[in-house]
Design a protein around this motif. Structure first.
Motif, PDB file in Angstrom:
ATOM      1  N   UNK A 152       0.827  -1.206   0.000  1.00  0.00           N
ATOM      2  CA  UNK A 152       0.000   0.000   0.000  1.00  0.00           C
ATOM      3  C   UNK A 152       0.862   1.257   0.000  1.00  0.00           C
ATOM      4  N   UNK A 153       0.267   2.349  -0.457  1.00  0.00           N
ATOM      5  CA  UNK A 153       0.996   3.608  -0.612  1.00  0.00           C
ATOM      6  C   UNK A 153       1.628   4.066   0.691  1.00  0.00           C
ATOM      7  N   UNK A 154       0.907   3.965   1.793  1.00  0.00           N
ATOM      8  CA  UNK A 154       1.408   4.495   3.057  1.00  0.00           C
ATOM      9  C   UNK A 154       2.391   3.568   3.774  1.00  0.00           C
ATOM     10  N   UNK A 155       2.566   2.360   3.252  1.00  0.00           N
ATOM     11  CA  UNK A 155       3.565   1.445   3.830  1.00  0.00           C
ATOM     12  C   UNK A 155       4.966   1.969   3.550  1.00  0.00           C
ATOM     13  N   UNK A 156       5.947   1.493   4.304  1.00  0.00           N
ATOM     14  CA  UNK A 156       7.327   1.707   3.872  1.00  0.00           C
ATOM     15  C   UNK A 156       7.508   1.145   2.476  1.00  0.00           C
ATOM     16  N   UNK A 157       8.443   1.720   1.732  1.00  0.00           N
ATOM     17  CA  UNK A 157       8.614   1.243   0.358  1.00  0.00           C
ATOM     18  C   UNK A 157       9.294  -0.120   0.348  1.00  0.00           C
ATOM     19  N   UNK A 158       8.893  -0.938  -0.610  1.00  0.00           N
ATOM     20  CA  UNK A 158       9.507  -2.256  -0.777  1.00  0.00           C
ATOM     21  C   UNK A 158      10.907  -2.065  -1.347  1.00  0.00           C
ATOM     22  N   UNK A 159      11.882  -2.598  -0.651  1.00  0.00           N
ATOM     23  CA  UNK A 159      13.271  -2.489  -1.096  1.00  0.00           C
ATOM     24  C   UNK A 159      13.462  -3.362  -2.337  1.00  0.00           C
ATOM     25  N   UNK A 160      14.167  -2.837  -3.357  1.00  0.00           N
ATOM     26  CA  UNK A 160      14.337  -3.652  -4.559  1.00  0.00           C
ATOM     27  C   UNK A 160      15.608  -4.490  -4.501  1.00  0.00           C
ATOM     28  N   UNK A 161      15.856  -5.015  -3.310  1.00  0.00           N
ATOM     29  CA  UNK A 161      16.878  -6.040  -3.117  1.00  0.00           C
ATOM     30  C   UNK A 161      16.446  -6.903  -1.939  1.00  0.00           C
ATOM     31  N   UNK A 162      16.905  -8.127  -1.929  1.00  0.00           N
ATOM     32  CA  UNK A 162      16.548  -9.039  -0.842  1.00  0.00           C
ATOM     33  C   UNK A 162      17.293  -8.662   0.435  1.00  0.00           C
ATOM     34  N   UNK A 163      16.668  -8.963   1.570  1.00  0.00           N
ATOM     35  CA  UNK A 163      17.357  -8.809   2.848  1.00  0.00           C
ATOM     36  C   UNK A 163      18.271 -10.010   3.055  1.00  0.00           C
ATOM     37  N   UNK A 215       3.422   8.305  10.622  1.00  0.00           N
ATOM     38  CA  UNK A 215       2.666   7.174  10.099  1.00  0.00           C
ATOM     39  C   UNK A 215       1.941   6.467  11.239  1.00  0.00           C
ATOM     40  N   UNK A 216       0.777   5.912  10.917  1.00  0.00           N
ATOM     41  CA  UNK A 216       0.026   5.164  11.940  1.00  0.00           C
ATOM     42  C   UNK A 216       0.758   3.902  12.383  1.00  0.00           C
ATOM     43  N   UNK A 217       1.780   3.512  11.652  1.00  0.00           N
ATOM     44  CA  UNK A 217       2.610   2.391  12.105  1.00  0.00           C
ATOM     45  C   UNK A 217       3.120   2.647  13.522  1.00  0.00           C
ATOM     46  N   UNK A 218       3.454   3.899  13.804  1.00  0.00           N
ATOM     47  CA  UNK A 218       3.975   4.249  15.127  1.00  0.00           C
ATOM     48  C   UNK A 218       2.887   4.232  16.198  1.00  0.00           C
ATOM     49  N   UNK A 219       1.645   4.319  15.781  1.00  0.00           N
ATOM     50  CA  UNK A 219       0.512   4.218  16.713  1.00  0.00           C
ATOM     51  C   UNK A 219       0.104   2.757  16.891  1.00  0.00           C
ATOM     52  N   UNK A 228      -3.115   5.524   3.661  1.00  0.00           N
ATOM     53  CA  UNK A 228      -3.597   5.343   2.298  1.00  0.00           C
ATOM     54  C   UNK A 228      -3.323   3.900   1.861  1.00  0.00           C
ATOM     55  N   UNK A 229      -4.403   3.155   1.630  1.00  0.00           N
ATOM     56  CA  UNK A 229      -4.290   1.738   1.293  1.00  0.00           C
ATOM     57  C   UNK A 229      -4.252   1.472  -0.214  1.00  0.00           C
ATOM     58  N   UNK A 230      -4.106   2.521  -1.016  1.00  0.00           N
ATOM     59  CA  UNK A 230      -3.992   2.308  -2.473  1.00  0.00           C
ATOM     60  C   UNK A 230      -2.787   1.426  -2.789  1.00  0.00           C
ATOM     61  N   UNK A 231      -2.931   0.599  -3.823  1.00  0.00           N
ATOM     62  CA  UNK A 231      -1.884  -0.351  -4.168  1.00  0.00           C
ATOM     63  C   UNK A 231      -0.582   0.371  -4.538  1.00  0.00           C
TER      64      UNK A 231
END
Length: 210
Positions: free
Chosen positions: A121-132, A165-169, A205-208
């Motif tokens: 989703x848009x409001x998530x942290x961005x997906x890293x374009x490398x593996x952990x 971000x609501x992640x912190x809540x 924001x839950x948009x893809x």
């Protein structure tokens, strides 16, 4: 997994689901590889960082697979119970996203996982374009945390005012293991935040993320 992320995820963390869906078999091959690793007796002897990297990558791969099963959609919330569906077998057990996040990753006492696992989703942290990877995990998690905090679409930080971000809540207690939320933020922010800073939480924001 690293090849898939490099090929289908932009530097901004957006996923080209339309193209990736045509190459879903490669993702399924990776998930099968995760299954075979989990099936081995040696898994329990993995280091903490090896386990963290394994479960972070698994969570993100499963989230992408969940989206591909339903694509085209505009939001993960169009899927019924997206975090409850047990769709992926690892070893002898079938997992859902909630179990990996809440019963495995969060119990490993590493709050920075919240900036590494992604809910498509848009409001998530961005997906890293490398593996952990276990070798680079600390550096990767620190980078993911700092990137998220400095992203003014997700957080706005000033010394005396925070729009977070609501992640912190939602996961407040995870960020208070070694002090207050402000203490955690000050570890990774270039701006010195006052203990008395006022804070509010942004709408999510839950948009893809495409």
């Amino acid at each position: 997994w690293n090849e898939l992320l490099t090929d289908y995820v932009s530097d901004e963390g957006n996923v080209n689901y339309k193209s990736l869906k045509k190459n879903r078999q490669k993702l399924l091959d990776y998930i099968n590889n995760l299954n075979s690793i989990r099936s081995k007796d040696t898994f329990e002897s993995f280091s903490k960082n090896e386990k963290l990297a394994y479960w972070i990558n698994a969570y993100n791969a499963f989230t992408i697979d969940l989206i591909l099963r339903h694509y085209p959609i505009k939001s993960i919330k169009e899927i019924k119970d997206p975090w409850e569906q047990r769709l992926w077998q690892l070893g002898e057990k079938w997992y859902n996203l909630n179990e990996i996040e809440h019963h495995i990753l969060r119990k490993m006492n590493e709050p920075r996982i919240h900036f590494a696992i992604v809910c498509a989703s848009f409001s998530c942290p961005k997906l890293k374009n490398e593996a952990y990877t276990s070798e680079n995990l600390d550096e990767q998690l620190t980078e993911a945390t700092k990137t998220f905090l400095t992203d003014d679409k997700r957080n706005s930080i000033a010394s005396d005012h925070l729009e977070l971000s609501k992640i912190f809540q939602w996961f407040a207690k995870d960020f208070k293991q070694d002090g207050s939320l402000i203490d955690f933020l000050n570890k990774y922010s270039d701006i010195e935040i006052s203990d008395k800073a006022k804070k509010r939480f942004k709408d999510y924001n839950w948009d893809l993320n495409e």
